[in-house]
Design a protein around this motif. Structure first.
Motif, mmCIF file in Angstrom:
data_model
loop_
_atom_site.group_PDB
_atom_site.id
_atom_site.type_symbol
_atom_site.label_atom_id
_atom_site.label_comp_id
_atom_site.label_asym_id
_atom_site.label_seq_id
_atom_site.Cartn_x
_atom_site.Cartn_y
_atom_site.Cartn_z
ATOM 1 N N LYS A 367 0.844 -1.140 -0.010
ATOM 2 C CA LYS A 367 -0.047 0.044 0.092
ATOM 3 C C LYS A 367 0.894 1.005 0.000
ATOM 4 C CE LYS A 367 -0.504 0.132 5.185
ATOM 5 N NZ LYS A 367 -1.329 0.309 6.223
ATOM 6 N N GLU A 369 0.314 5.176 1.421
ATOM 7 C CA GLU A 369 -0.246 6.173 2.288
ATOM 8 C C GLU A 369 0.103 7.565 1.898
ATOM 9 O OE1 GLU A 369 -1.762 4.169 6.310
ATOM 10 O OE2 GLU A 369 0.607 3.887 5.638
ATOM 11 N N TYR A 371 -0.031 11.651 3.096
ATOM 12 C CA TYR A 371 -0.532 12.604 4.186
ATOM 13 C C TYR A 371 -0.008 13.882 3.848
ATOM 14 C CZ TYR A 371 -0.245 8.471 7.452
ATOM 15 O OH TYR A 371 -0.497 7.378 8.027
ATOM 16 N N LEU A 376 -4.345 12.174 7.130
ATOM 17 C CA LEU A 376 -4.128 10.840 5.907
ATOM 18 C C LEU A 376 -4.885 11.300 4.807
ATOM 19 C CD1 LEU A 376 -3.136 8.218 4.961
ATOM 20 C CD2 LEU A 376 -4.887 6.936 6.184
ATOM 21 N N THR A 379 -5.230 6.332 0.947
ATOM 22 C CA THR A 379 -4.676 4.697 1.087
ATOM 23 C C THR A 379 -4.730 4.050 -0.150
ATOM 24 O OG1 THR A 379 -5.006 4.758 3.607
ATOM 25 C CG2 THR A 379 -4.101 2.644 2.648
ATOM 26 N N THR A 381 -3.731 1.019 -2.963
ATOM 27 C CA THR A 381 -3.286 -0.428 -2.838
ATOM 28 C C THR A 381 -2.947 -0.764 -4.294
ATOM 29 O OG1 THR A 381 -5.445 -1.146 -3.010
ATOM 30 C CG2 THR A 381 -4.551 -1.041 -1.040
ATOM 31 N N TYR A 385 -0.862 5.316 -8.056
ATOM 32 C CA TYR A 385 -1.052 5.777 -6.636
ATOM 33 C C TYR A 385 -1.361 7.342 -6.843
ATOM 34 C CZ TYR A 385 1.269 1.584 -5.924
ATOM 35 O OH TYR A 385 1.785 -0.037 -6.051
ATOM 36 N N THR A 407 4.361 1.022 2.102
ATOM 37 C CA THR A 407 4.481 -0.175 2.668
ATOM 38 C C THR A 407 4.840 -1.638 2.029
ATOM 39 O OG1 THR A 407 3.325 0.607 4.461
ATOM 40 C CG2 THR A 407 3.536 -1.745 4.628
ATOM 41 N N THR A 413 8.852 -0.337 5.435
ATOM 42 C CA THR A 413 8.408 1.012 4.879
ATOM 43 C C THR A 413 9.444 1.671 4.540
ATOM 44 O OG1 THR A 413 8.443 1.818 7.131
ATOM 45 C CG2 THR A 413 6.481 0.779 6.598
ATOM 46 N N GLU A 415 9.829 6.028 3.385
ATOM 47 C CA GLU A 415 9.246 7.354 3.425
ATOM 48 C C GLU A 415 9.655 8.448 2.487
ATOM 49 O OE1 GLU A 415 7.759 7.355 8.055
ATOM 50 O OE2 GLU A 415 9.323 8.814 7.393
#
Length: 701
Positions: A367, A369, A371, A376, A379, A381, A385, A407, A413, A415
């Motif tokens: 997934k 995510e 922010y 958030l 999300t 999957t 994206y 993730t 994970t 970032e």
């Protein structure tokens, strides 16, 4: 039997793990590298072989464009020595530097911006052809301000500042990522730790925030011979707090002649760099005294270690050096994650599309995510994206942090950070009115509504106002069909140095839809003429926001018509020009045009891409009256009954006189045959040239 034994030995050798050597760094996650010495890998002179000391290599000069393509079209890949050596010994090679406002070929400034962009693109393509895979690339070197005299020229060549102020650098990173998606792409600069910290941070942040595929930042570190540990620590922390991405120390040298003072300074600063958890590696810029670009930086002198080198070996053997954490475990890039907003700026209440361009080298994404600050937004999957951020009306203005968290299915994970700027204003970025359909026309004064910096910059809705350099406007359009398009722009200009291009700030990359279009003189800022050109990028069906960017202002532009381009199957050729012409002469222009499967409906004639005439019947002819003593590029486009086009090759028309060359004598072919020299000119000096018309020779005197 011997052949069998040799084969067995070879098989055993291939099955053995790669040989490891006692290089200074035994940390598996970050390298300690160096550069070539006078173009060679091993320095000689009693200095240990390169592979016994370093586990990363950068060419000091051999991979720079000016070194490789000093003569246009001839490529000298002196960097092969370092590239092959690194592969032979199993360590990392870094290509340095693709784009730099210094050490570019000396023939580059002689080209137009359009030609320079083509030359830079060809340079990227040739490097890709030569090195299909590269682990590390200094994509852009020293672009802050005027660090290099050539920066304004390179900036102009790559599209200027544009919407972001740094479009040219974003374009360079996009071009690099398209060719080397698995490479670690670095921005590298000088004086980034001491003198130009603010400018450096602004530049790198903008690249990251705009979604450019920048993976790391590089601090050259040439200027640290007297820096304190406090200043160094504070600046490195400030950079990392702003960027939150991997850092490389790319060109570290300590230019101190006194041996003990050099050792003391290296001992103070290197551990701060090496042990920073965001530092992915350190490259020392030379290690032989007197063999680098600065006088006193070498670590070996007369074949013997200087104290700084002795200390360096001891430090790299320490637990602190061996166990220092890196942001790139295994010295590899596992995650490519870039947050690309449709715009860096947005008003409250508007909806901002944001795409997270994410991929993993060896793992699978579970997934993604997204922010904004701590909220958030989405999300996701499945790729792509893509999210839409509806900006709250209650949010305060200013820069807001974005964060993507990727993730993997194994729970790991990754970032990536960025920012968007919430600007003052209540007018959303929306079309001017009814959205124009393409094929079709959009009017220049009907650019999108919104606020300055979001939908336009330095713009006016009066088409008779001359354009300004760095002006830009957005146009929302609906494209009805996929395909390649040509354009016809209505322009007026009293001078010949205007320039613009069309672009699209996509969620994958910054796409230049046209070349850098040079606007010719039309006779004045109220003398409107049609200018023709081709889009170089295909348009897909659907809603698009096209941006008109004025690279060099001073001209007027009224509208742009986009027409779907399909090449015809016939031929089109401009005929040779007979005779010599002056300003104000009526020059006959003619073309031969055919279509194999249809009929030719019209032939359009252009001088420097400005429409000068249209012929609908054979013979296809028009008359052109030149206004300047110079060379004009004449082209013709044959359009068949199906709308398909065949474009002729350009033919040069030389206007050799400032005044018309009046016809003084008309002599029939049957009664007069003048003598000509090998250049085709009359021997009689009183003659200025010849025009053949209707079977007669018109002798100019």
């Amino acid at each position: 039997m011997q052949r069998i034994i040799k084969s067995c030995l070879l098989l055993v050798a291939l099955m053995l793990p790669a040989a490891t050597f006692a290089q200074l760094s035994s940390n598996p996650d970050k390298f300690l590298g160096n550069i070539t010495t006078s173009g060679n890998v091993d320095a000689g002179g009693g200095v240990p072989a390169y592979y016994k000391l370093w586990n990363q290599i950068t060419c000091e000069n051999e991979s720079k464009w000016g070194s490789v393509e000093g003569t246009r079209g001839n490529f000298n890949w002196g960097c092969d020595r370092a590239f092959n050596y690194a592969n032979q010994h199993g360590f990392t090679y870094k290509f340095h530097a693709l784009v730099w406002g210094a050490q570019y070929p000396n023939w580059l400034p002689n080209l137009s911006p359009k030609e320079r962009f083509a030359a830079i693109t060809n340079w990227f393509d040739k490097v890709k052809e030569k090195y299909n895979t590269l682990p590390l690339i200094d994509v852009v070197n020293e672009a802050v301000g005027n660090h290099q005299d050539g920066n304004p020229m390179i900036k102009e060549s790559l599209g200027g500042g544009g919407k972001t102020g740094f479009d040219w650098l974003i374009k360079a990173f996009d071009m690099a990522h398209q060719r080397w998606p698995d490479a670690i792409l670095i921005y590298n600069d000088y004086n980034s730790i001491r003198w130009n910290v603010n400018e450096y941070i602004t530049l790198v942040q903008t690249l990251r925030d705009a979604g450019a595929p920048i993976d790391a930042y590089g601090n050259q570190s040439h200027e640290l011979s007297d820096i304190s540990t406090t200043e160094l620590s504070n600046v490195l922390k400030r950079q990392q707090d702003a960027f939150k991405m991997p850092m490389f120390i790319t060109e570290l040298d300590i230019d101190i002649a006194n041996d003990n003072q050099q050792k003391t300074q290296l001992e103070k600063i290197l551990p701060i760099m090496w042990e920073a958890p965001y530092c992915a590696g350190v490259t020392l810029w030379g290690y032989v005294y007197g063999r680098t670009w600065v006088s006193n930086s070498g670590l070996y002198k007369n074949g013997a270690e200087r104290p700084a080198m002795t200390w360096l070996k001891e430090y790299m053997a320490s637990d602190a050096a061996k166990n220092a954490v890196s942001p790139l475990p295994g010295m590899k890039k596992e995650a490519s994650v870039y947050i690309r907003p449709a715009s860096l700026k947005v008003v409250k209440g508007d909806v901002l599309p944001i795409k997270v361009n994410a991929s993993l080298a060896t793992k699978t994404i579970e997934k993604v995510e997204l922010y904004v600050e701590d909220d958030l937004v989405a999300t996701m999957t499945e790729a792509p994206y893509l999210a839409e951020y509806e900006v709250p009306t209650s949010i305060s203005g200013g820069w807001k942090t974005t964060k993507a968290v990727v993730t993997a299915t194994d729970g790991s994970t990754y970032e990536r950070y960025g920012r968007i700027n919430i600007v003052a204003g209540i007018t959303k970025h929306v079309p001017y009115g009814e959205v124009p359909e393409i094929p079709g026309t959009f009017k220049i004064d009907e650019y999108d509504k919104g606020v300055s910096g979001v939908a336009y910059n330095n713009a006016t809705r009066n088409v008779t106002t001359t354009t300004k350099t760095d002006q830009w406007m957005d146009y929302t359009v609906d494209v009805k069909e996929d395909g390649l398009y040509s354009f016809d722009a209505t322009v007026a200009s009293s001078k010949a140095d205007g320039r613009f291009h069309l672009a699209e700030y996509g969620l994958d990359s910054l796409s230049y839809l046209t070349e850098f279009v040079e606007v010719p003189k039309t006779g004045g800022n109220s003398q409107w003429k049609t200018m023709h050109g081709q889009l170089v990028t295909k348009l897909t069906a659907g809603r698009h926001v096209l941006t008109l960017l004025v690279d060099q202002g001073g001209f007027c532009i009224k509208d742009i018509t986009l027409t779907r381009f399909e090449e015809g199957d016939g031929s089109c050729m401009v005929k040779s020009f007979n005779g010599v012409y002056g300003v104000g002469d009526n020059v006959p222009i003619s073309a031969v045009a055919t279509s194999k499967t249809s009929t030719v409906s019209e032939v359009r004639f252009y001088a420097d891409n400005l429409l000068i005439g249209t012929a609908t019947e054979s013979p296809y002819e028009c008359v052109f009256t030149p206004s300047e003593k110079r060379t004009y590029s004449i082209t013709a486009i044959a359009v068949n009954a199906e709308g398909k086009q065949k474009i002729s090759k350009p033919r040069n028309l030389v206007i050799s006189s400032d005044t018309p060359l009046d016809i003084q004598t008309v002599v029939s072919d049957e009664t007069h045959t003048p003598s000509y020299n090998l250049m085709g000119m009359p021997v009689d000096d009183s003659y200025h040239g010849i025009v053949i018309k209707n079977g007669k020779k018109y002798i100019r005197k």
